[in-house]
Design an enzyme around this catalytic site. Structure first.
Site, PDB file in Angstrom:
ATOM      1  N   LYS A  27     -13.337  -7.971   0.148  1.00 43.12           N
ATOM      2  CA  LYS A  27     -13.736  -8.376   1.484  1.00 43.12           C
ATOM      3  C   LYS A  27     -12.697  -9.339   2.063  1.00 43.12           C
ATOM      4  O   LYS A  27     -12.232 -10.243   1.376  1.00 43.12           O
ATOM      5  CB  LYS A  27     -15.091  -9.076   1.451  1.00 43.12           C
ATOM      6  CG  LYS A  27     -16.252  -8.163   1.110  1.00 43.12           C
ATOM      7  CD  LYS A  27     -17.555  -8.948   1.119  1.00 43.12           C
ATOM      8  CE  LYS A  27     -18.730  -8.053   0.777  1.00 43.12           C
ATOM      9  NZ  LYS A  27     -20.012  -8.803   0.746  1.00 43.12           N
ATOM     10  N   ILE A  42      -6.367   1.866  32.449  1.00 40.99           N
ATOM     11  CA  ILE A  42      -7.189   0.670  32.659  1.00 40.99           C
ATOM     12  C   ILE A  42      -6.323  -0.579  32.560  1.00 40.99           C
ATOM     13  O   ILE A  42      -6.418  -1.488  33.401  1.00 40.99           O
ATOM     14  CB  ILE A  42      -8.353   0.638  31.656  1.00 40.99           C
ATOM     15  CG1 ILE A  42      -9.412   1.655  32.072  1.00 40.99           C
ATOM     16  CG2 ILE A  42      -8.954  -0.760  31.552  1.00 40.99           C
ATOM     17  CD1 ILE A  42     -10.571   1.783  31.110  1.00 40.99           C
ATOM     18  N   SER A 140      -3.521   8.712  26.093  1.00 41.18           N
ATOM     19  CA  SER A 140      -3.670   9.949  25.333  1.00 41.18           C
ATOM     20  C   SER A 140      -4.754  10.839  25.934  1.00 41.18           C
ATOM     21  O   SER A 140      -5.608  10.385  26.698  1.00 41.18           O
ATOM     22  CB  SER A 140      -4.029   9.620  23.881  1.00 41.18           C
ATOM     23  OG  SER A 140      -5.268   8.918  23.836  1.00 41.18           O
ATOM     24  N   GLY A 229      14.583  -4.095  24.615  1.00 47.84           N
ATOM     25  CA  GLY A 229      14.474  -4.175  26.065  1.00 47.84           C
ATOM     26  C   GLY A 229      14.093  -2.845  26.676  1.00 47.84           C
ATOM     27  O   GLY A 229      13.194  -2.147  26.188  1.00 47.84           O
ATOM     28  N   ASP A 256       1.772  -0.712  28.876  1.00 46.64           N
ATOM     29  CA  ASP A 256       0.920  -0.538  30.052  1.00 46.64           C
ATOM     30  C   ASP A 256       1.233  -1.607  31.101  1.00 46.64           C
ATOM     31  O   ASP A 256       1.233  -1.334  32.308  1.00 46.64           O
ATOM     32  CB  ASP A 256      -0.556  -0.637  29.658  1.00 46.64           C
ATOM     33  CG  ASP A 256      -0.959   0.392  28.615  1.00 46.64           C
ATOM     34  OD1 ASP A 256      -0.352   1.480  28.585  1.00 46.64           O
ATOM     35  OD2 ASP A 256      -1.874   0.096  27.823  1.00 46.64           O
TER      36      ASP A 256
END
Length: 310
Positions: A27, A42, A140, A229, A256
């Site tokens: 864990k 979005i 996508s 870049g 984005d």
């Protein structure tokens, strides 16, 4: 109708956390999660909105995750239209390993979308009144959506006088290019996949981008090169920019943000080179934030002053 409209066929909620070290079988106690709206178009719309632009985000979504996504977008004050589907919107997950500062991104495929659902989306886009000045197709395609979906949108949009900005990869990008979007923004890896070329040098990249423009497959190619870049290629110009020096936290949303900065500037009648600078600035601002938290207008404008073109 806003002059900028984005379309996200496979949106997501992005969950980001961190652990000291990634290990198997045991864990791992995570830090509190950051939760953001996600998906290419979005995120583009979120950047345009932060810069003060009027933008509408259209996306396909379904299930309880879609409800949460809508609440997150409403909290940001973003205008959006969610076109309902039967499948449940995906959640993506990223983990930063603190001991190494490496970021691990787990991207889910998203729901299956029926032909009736994606055809309804095509009809909605075609009926927008008035047609947007810029239509951004980003991200996508989920299972069930035809590879030529973006190609069909481009054809419809061009008839109505919209400039199409495309940020896609793989078969969707390959199918769309002969239909000549105004601007494409591949990453270096996406351009390698598209062409089957190694593209080991800057000259290789430049010549490949020039070939796309020369064939009439795009008027503008904005090629992002990660830490190297980016490069801007049009019929008239080739412009290069190194990466903007900034504190690094996460790469999520940087590409984005690049598109969002460029489209916002182009819609304000900026020249392509000035828009490219805003794209570089928006990407740099996003890099300094965790998860899919994007740069603010103040951060983007500060980074803009640090962008150097050659």
């Amino acid at each position: 109708m806003p002059e900028i409209v984005t379309l996200t066929v496979n949106p997501a909620i992005d969950i980001a956390t961190s652990v000291e070290r990634l290990t198997d079988t045991h864990k791992m106690r995570c830090a509190p999660a950051r939760i953001d709206p996600g998906g290419g178009g979005i995120n583009v719309a979120r950047v345009v909105h932060r810069l003060g632009g009027d933008c509408l985000a259209i996306y396909l979504a379904g299930g309880p995750v879609a409800d949460r996504l809508g609440r997150l977008l409403s909290a940001e004050g973003l205008s959006f239209v969610a076109l309902g589907i039967e499948g449940e919107t995906r959640e993506n997950f990223s983990v930063t390993e603190l001991c190494s500062h490496r970021e691990f991104r787990f991207v889910m495929p998203g729901p299956a979308v029926s032909e009736a659902e994606w055809q309804r989306c095509l009809g909605y886009i075609d009926a927008l009144q008035p047609a947007p000045r810029y239509l951004v197709l980003s991200g996508s395609l989920p299972l069930g959506v035809a590879d030529d979906f973006y190609a069909r949108v481009i054809e419809m949009a061009k008839v109505r006088g919209s400039r199409v900005v495309l940020d896609a990869s793989g078969p969707a990008l390959r199918a769309a290019l002969p239909h000549a979007p105004y601007l494409i923004k591949p990453s270096l890896n996406e351009l390698r996949q598209l062409t089957g070329r190694a593209l080991e040098t800057e000259t290789d990249c430049m010549q490949t981008a020039q070939e796309i423009v020369r064939k009439g497959h795009a008027q503008v190619v904005a090629l992002t090169l990660g830490a190297g870049g980016a490069m801007l290629v049009t019929q008239e110009d080739i412009v290069r920019s190194g990466a903007v020096a900034t504190s690094f936290c996460s790469t999520i949303g940087a590409g984005d943000s690049f598109v969002g900065g460029m489209v916002w500037a182009l819609n304000r009648n900026a020249g392509v080179q000035e828009a490219f600078r805003y794209g570089m600035a928006a990407a740099a601002a996003a890099l300094s934030h965790a998860g899919t938290e994007l740069g603010s207008a103040a951060e983007i404008k500060q980074c803009y002053g640090e962008v150097s073109l050659a």
